[in-house]
Design an enzyme around this catalytic site. Sequence first.
Site, PDB file in Angstrom:
ATOM      1  N   HIS A  50       0.836  -1.196   0.000  1.00  0.00           N
ATOM      2  CA  HIS A  50       0.000   0.000   0.000  1.00  0.00           C
ATOM      3  C   HIS A  50       0.878   1.256   0.000  1.00  0.00           C
ATOM      4  CE1 HIS A  50      -3.829  -2.162   1.669  1.00  0.00           C
ATOM      5  NE2 HIS A  50      -3.383  -2.671   0.537  1.00  0.00           N
ATOM      6  N   GLU A  52       1.348   3.698   2.079  1.00  0.00           N
ATOM      7  CA  GLU A  52       2.127   3.977   3.282  1.00  0.00           C
ATOM      8  C   GLU A  52       3.387   3.101   3.340  1.00  0.00           C
ATOM      9  OE1 GLU A  52      -2.305   4.236   4.506  1.00  0.00           O
ATOM     10  OE2 GLU A  52      -1.048   3.203   3.029  1.00  0.00           O
ATOM     11  N   ARG A 184     -10.503   3.461 -21.231  1.00  0.00           N
ATOM     12  CA  ARG A 184     -10.523   1.993 -21.277  1.00  0.00           C
ATOM     13  C   ARG A 184      -9.460   1.409 -20.343  1.00  0.00           C
ATOM     14  NH1 ARG A 184     -11.056   0.481 -27.750  1.00  0.00           N
ATOM     15  NH2 ARG A 184     -13.189   1.295 -28.063  1.00  0.00           N
ATOM     16  N   THR A 196     -24.144  -2.690 -31.432  1.00  0.00           N
ATOM     17  CA  THR A 196     -22.837  -2.062 -31.650  1.00  0.00           C
ATOM     18  C   THR A 196     -21.794  -3.102 -32.032  1.00  0.00           C
ATOM     19  OG1 THR A 196     -23.326  -0.256 -30.127  1.00  0.00           O
ATOM     20  CG2 THR A 196     -21.010  -0.695 -30.563  1.00  0.00           C
TER      21      THR A 196
END
Length: 361
Positions: A50, A52, A184, A196
């Site tokens: 993370h 930190e 994206r 589509t």
Amino acid sequence: MTNEQVMARAIELALRGTGNVSPNPLVGCVLLKNGRIIGEGWHNEYGSGHAEVEAVTNASEDVEGATAVVTLEPCSHFGKTAPCADLLIQKGIKRVVVGIEDVNPLVAGNGIAKLQKAGIEVEVGTMAEECKWLIRYYAKNIATGMPYVVAKIAQTIDGCIATEHGESQWITSEESRIASHGLRNELDAVLIGRATALADNPSLTVRHVIGRQPWRVVLDTHLSLPITLNIFTDMFRSRTIICCAEHKVNGRKADELRSEGVKIIGVETDESGLINLRVALSRLSDEFRIASVLTEGGASLLSSMVSKSLIDEYHFFIAPMLIGKGLKAFGEYSADTLASSKKLKIISSRQSGDDLHVIAV
């Protein structure tokens, strides 16, 4: 340096994890000592250290007595990594400036409480709105179990996404198409409808920017799309998910697609006999850890999603072009009165080549 100046830097760092940390949030951290920055870090990949941890690891000197400025409350529980709150306590951090509390019930103030119990001064709320915007995908997904949905609309200044004969390539500029590929990369999945997929045979891949390939999700109620489409045959076909009616998940067509690596989800249909969009989105989150979705249309899908209040954020790429009698992005959506119309708030607008890129929520 003020808290705001340092937090702005932490936000800048957090954005470096874009496209790589989902379903975790984007987080940045800066360590200060004697008025100087001695360490910086950000969460750069799901499952890795993370922010930190990275800031402490990268510190140029001993962090004991330092101030940690972090965009999101340090975690207090064991997940893929140890609790960041424990690390800050162990390293002798004396003060922590937090942008916002974590909405995750496993944290939700517990990290702050743990720090305070250890005698660390904690200040919460610096650039809170900016930090909240930073984790909007994560926050909605944690709170509702649904992905955050972004709609991308490439249109003319008079609201057309294609001519009446369906021609749409290219309405917007190359700069706008590059920005679209950035979206994206940023979001976990790209969603389109059957029409589509059939009309454009798109790849739905990230090409104009460096980034990872998103999941490609197609709504095909009757599992009737030809298996020769790009999304079923290219090198990323294992990143394709088809949402079809439940009774279509078993059979020769489904088996053939699965043999090529395509994923198939059977979803209940709604009163119109089409895929229940809300259920489909929930399944994507539950089964594929998809926390954010970019829908690129077409008009039927966009209209259906806005009518069901499933879109959280809109990106309009508006070209200085007039088509007149053409296909409208939300042409199948209708508000009976102005009072019942969908009200949006413009977050930002900027030039994108010859176009205007407007973000609204």
